[in-house]
Write an enzyme that holds these catalytic residues in place. Structure first.
Site, PDB file in Angstrom:
ATOM      1  N   ASP A 304       0.992  -1.222   0.290  1.00 57.03           N
ATOM      2  CA  ASP A 304       0.314   0.005  -0.007  1.00 57.03           C
ATOM      3  C   ASP A 304       0.674   0.548   0.229  1.00 57.03           C
ATOM      4  O   ASP A 304       2.173   1.017  -0.083  1.00 57.03           O
ATOM      5  CB  ASP A 304      -1.283   0.107   1.212  1.00 57.03           C
ATOM      6  CG  ASP A 304      -2.504   1.301   0.893  1.00 57.03           C
ATOM      7  OD1 ASP A 304      -2.107   1.871  -0.493  1.00 57.03           O
ATOM      8  OD2 ASP A 304      -2.943   0.703   1.620  1.00 57.03           O
TER       9      ASP A 304
HETATM   10  C1  BGC Z   1      -4.689   3.679   0.406  1.00 56.40           C
HETATM   11  C2  BGC Z   1      -5.322   2.786  -1.226  1.00 56.40           C
HETATM   12  C3  BGC Z   1      -5.281   2.967  -1.812  1.00 56.40           C
HETATM   13  C4  BGC Z   1      -3.704   3.630  -2.220  1.00 56.40           C
HETATM   14  C5  BGC Z   1      -3.621   4.270  -3.595  1.00 56.40           C
HETATM   15  C6  BGC Z   1      -4.043   3.566  -0.315  1.00 56.40           C
HETATM   16  O1  BGC Z   1      -3.686   4.813   0.820  1.00 56.40           O
HETATM   17  O2  BGC Z   1      -4.844   2.545   1.474  1.00 56.40           O
HETATM   18  O3  BGC Z   1      -6.401   1.637  -0.581  1.00 56.40           O
HETATM   19  O4  BGC Z   1      -5.305   2.280  -2.970  1.00 56.40           O
HETATM   20  O5  BGC Z   1      -3.776   4.593  -1.538  1.00 56.40           O
HETATM   21  O6  BGC Z   1      -4.208   5.309  -3.910  1.00 56.40           O
END
Ligand code: BGC
Length: 760
Positions: A304
């Site tokens: 993530d």
């Molecule tokens: C989130 C993810 C997301 C990623 C990219 C993160 O902060 O937890 O779900 O896909 O950002 O935007």
């Protein structure tokens, strides 16, 4: 009754678990061979330097000025687009996410294919969670439809819009089971139930990816996230520590991921949280032992957003270099946004701390995904500025958004005031969400806008026709009172025949990092509700929310309550469809609404305890809070229709279920009302005594049944041995003989019709 666990039953259970587990041969294959590459791609791999390999494992937010990624996270993006292009040219970047469309993608891809030493197409990713330019209901709302095929259709439409806009890969579906309403990200998933979560996960993956293979120019690759147990953070606090048992992981949090992989999701995202002291991003048990060896997953694992960097704040890694090694060796193939892999992997490989074989394995997975997406055949296959303009917000897609919206509205109560007639009544629309294009599309939408959506006032006006019969008064802000707001609202209510009160949460109150310590309608809006209710006019509450709320006082006392969530591009039109009866409400709560926040985490499939409070009043020394029995205010599965539904005549194929033979069960469902209705008929089971205590009820099947007034249908389910499996004392899936209770019922707390059977 005590059950003896025969060895045969245990073995049968293990055998029947094949749907979850994976054959050892397949697991071994995944372990040793890695992803297979087409020969020309394998040849590219052979030419790559270690730096170029680390570049393929690096994913960054697109730096396109003013683009979605910079707006979402200004600190995160590279300092300039030119700098990012230089990274591409140098082979230091594998792809970008949350970029802006075909023009940007074309420029970047051109550089990758023209100027880089080894010509490897970039991958363009994005958070397409519930639509792109056409926004569909937030996933939690859509789960309320109890209609996986609807979720498949909206994901297909979202996938098509995304692919037409230069996107190859969506960071969706989010398949985290969410049992705590305080957690704001429940809005992105399918709610508290495992079966519904599995079905929605599968449907969304199939929808995003389509049926013609990932190389189809209108397909996008799905990413099951966040692996794992992200929804189980202590006290519902986003990013917080998780400490759940392996059994709960296997029984509750894992199955939707397994369903997503079984449906063909080629990627997974590691979650931010730790599990019992080991962050998921560096958890080799989770990412390698379970995911790869046990399940045979041979796709790509991405971190993530700065998940590897966060190992330092977790207190798990001393510095960036160690964080890189730990995440990479645990099984995170691609690093999102920290640039840790491109910075530290080359040196770690040079010093022998990371084997080249592991580096190649991870790169192979990235290249394999790009190959599956058809990018080596045509790096521009999804990049077409003309298609991007013509294939979004098409009339049929917007109509689907309205259909999905109306089918996501849950009617919690109705004293008969609904549906409203379309003429002859003066309607006061009151509340912070009564009008205005705001808080319509909901959280986690990168590309849609409220400005392009239909608000409540517009939807109601279009349905009613007579403009003079509608008044619109905010009455209150979302969090704060408005000067003179309540007086204006009371005057509007007095002048009307019926009040439609649109209250609840703004879209910023759920989603990422939006935990709430109190899952209530904010006090300023409660004061408004109280004043409006005191006029004595019938009040229809429309509840805008991204989570289950604890409803009290005048909200609970309203004549009718509709949960309207955030319905997307056609929000107001979809609500009007239900309000005026063009569509009969048919959705059901995918999350239990508690009496009070203090009951959280709450889920209907809780255990009995040794001292369950008997039905009825609170009993001394039994399991309850002083204020409430351990039940929901509105349970999972609850939702009313404009018909009146009766359950009767349970039929059990047999009182004994044999070792092999499935058990047929049925009930008669009758619409005794005067309007057509769609009922979600639910089958629940309770295993009375087992070697592991079992939930008081578990959903095993459901069916949507449409009934004309006066019509009755016999709804049949087949219960199989597999449906009765659970994770036994040795972490094996087992099924044990003995007594079971079952219900065919309209919610997790309703009696419906019930009976018992014995498993031989
Ligand atoms: C989130 C993810 C997301 C990623 C990219 C993160 O902060 O937890 O779900 O896909 O950002 O935007």
């Amino acid at each position: 009754m005590t059950k003896t666990v025969s060895r045969r039953a245990m073995l049968m259970g293990a055998g029947a678990a094949a749907a979850w587990a994976v054959s050892p041969a397949r697991a071994l294959m995944a372990q040793t061979r890695g992803a297979a590459l087409p020969a020309p791609v394998e040849a590219l791999l052979a030419q790559m330097t270690v730096e170029e390999k680390a570049g393929q494992l690096t994913l960054m937010a697109a730096a396109w000025a003013g683009g979605a990624a910079t707006a979402l996270n200004p600190a995160g993006a590279a300092s300039s687009f030119d700098e990012q292009l230089a990274q591409v040219r140098a082979g230091r970047l594998g792809g970008v996410f949350n970029g802006n469309g075909a023009v940007m993608a074309k420029r970047m891809q051109t550089v990758a294919m023209r100027d880089a030493r080894v010509k490897i197409p970039l991958i363009f990713a994005a958070d397409v969670i519930h639509g792109l330019r056409t926004v569909f209901p937030v996933p939690l709302a859509e789960a309320a439809s109890f209609d996986p095929d609807l979720a498949r259709r909206t994901a297909r439409a979202a996938g098509m819009e995304a692919a037409a806009s230069g996107i190859d890969w969506t960071f969706a579906p989010m398949v985290d089971v969410a049992r705590d309403a305080r957690w704001g990200r429940g809005v992105e998933g399918a709610g508290e139930d495992v079966l519904l979560g599995r079905m929605m996960a599968e449907a969304r993956v199939r929808g995003f990816q389509g049926t013609r293979g990932l190389a189809a120019p209108d397909a996008v690759a799905a990413c099951a996230k966040h692996f794992a147990a992200y929804g189980a953070g202590e006290a519902g606090l986003d990013y917080n520590s998780v400490d759940v048992s392996e059994r709960t992981l296997r029984e509750v949090y894992f199955p939707p991921f397994q369903a997503a992989f079984a449906a063909g999701a080629p990627t997974a995202m590691a979650s931010f949280n730790e599990i019992a002291g080991i962050p998921a991003t560096a958890n080799s048990w989770l990412l390698t032992d379970v995911l790869r060896r046990e399940w045979g997953f041979d796709g790509l694992v991405v971190s993530d957003y700065t998940g590897d960097e966060e190992l330092i704040a977790h207190g798990f890694a001393a510095d960036a270099r160690e964080a890189t090694r730990l995440a990479f060796m645990a099984g995170v193939d691609m690093s999102m946004q920290s640039a840790f892999y491109i910075t530290h992997l080359p040196d770690l490989v040079a010093k022998g701390e990371v084997p080249m074989a592991r580096l190649d394995e991870a790169v192979r997975r990235v290249l394999a995904l790009k190959a599956q997406l058809g990018l080596f055949d045509d790096p521009f296959r999804r990049i077409d500025p003309r298609r991007e303009k013509t294939r979004v917000r098409m009339p049929a897609t917007l109509a689907l958004a309205q259909e999905a919206g109306a089918r996501s509205v849950v009617m919690l109560k109705n004293d008969g005031v609904l549906p409203l007639p379309t003429g002859g009544r003066k309607i006061a629309l009151i509340g912070p969400f009564a009008g205005g294009r705001h808080d319509l599309i909901g959280p986690w939408n990168v590309y849609g806008t409220d400005a392009e959506a239909i608000d409540l006032e517009a939807g109601v006006r279009a349905a009613v026709g007579d403009a003079a019969s509608i008044s619109v008064t905010a009455g209150s802000g979302v969090d704060d009172a408005l000067p003179g707001g309540i007086d204006a609202a009371v005057a509007a209510a007095r002048a009307a025949d019926v009040v439609v009160l649109a209250i609840g949460e703004s879209q910023r109150m759920s989603g990422e990092a939006q935990s709430r310590a109190d899952v209530v309608v904010p006090p300023a809006q409660m004061a408004l509700t109280e004043a409006v209710a005191a006029t004595g006019k019938p009040v229809v509450v429309l509840l805008r929310t991204g989570r289950a709320l604890a409803l009290t006082g005048p909200v609970l006392g309203a004549s009718a309550i509709l949960v309207t969530w955030f319905l997307g591009s056609r929000d107001g039109a979809a609500i009007a469809d239900v309000l005026f009866g063009r569509v009969s409400p048919s959705a059901r709560l995918p999350v239990s609404f508690p009496h009070a926040t203090g009951q959280e985490p709450y889920h209907y499939d809780h255990k009995s305890t040794g001292r369950p409070n008997p039905p009825g009043p609170l009993a001394e020394y039994k399991a309850h809070y002083r204020e409430y029995a351990n039940e929901a205010l509105f349970p999972f599965g609850h939702g009313l229709t404009y018909g009146a539904i009766e359950y009767s005549a349970l039929e059990l194929g047999s009182a004994r279920m044999g070792a092999e033979a499935p058990l047929g069960v049925a009930a008669t469902i009758r619409n005794t009302g005067t309007r057509a209705a769609t009922e979600v008929v639910q089958l629940y089971v309770h295993d009375v005594a087992a070697s592991i205590t079992r939930p008081v009820r578990e959903l095993k099947a459901f069916e949507r049944v449409t009934l004309a007034p006066g019509e009755a249908k016999v709804v049949r389910f087949t219960l199989r041995r597999d449906d009765l499996l659970f994770v036994g004392q040795r972490m094996q899936r087992v099924v044990e003989p003995g007594a079971f209770r079952l219900w065919i019922a309209p919610s997790a707390q309703a009696e419906g019709v019930s009976g018992t059977f014995t498993l031989a």
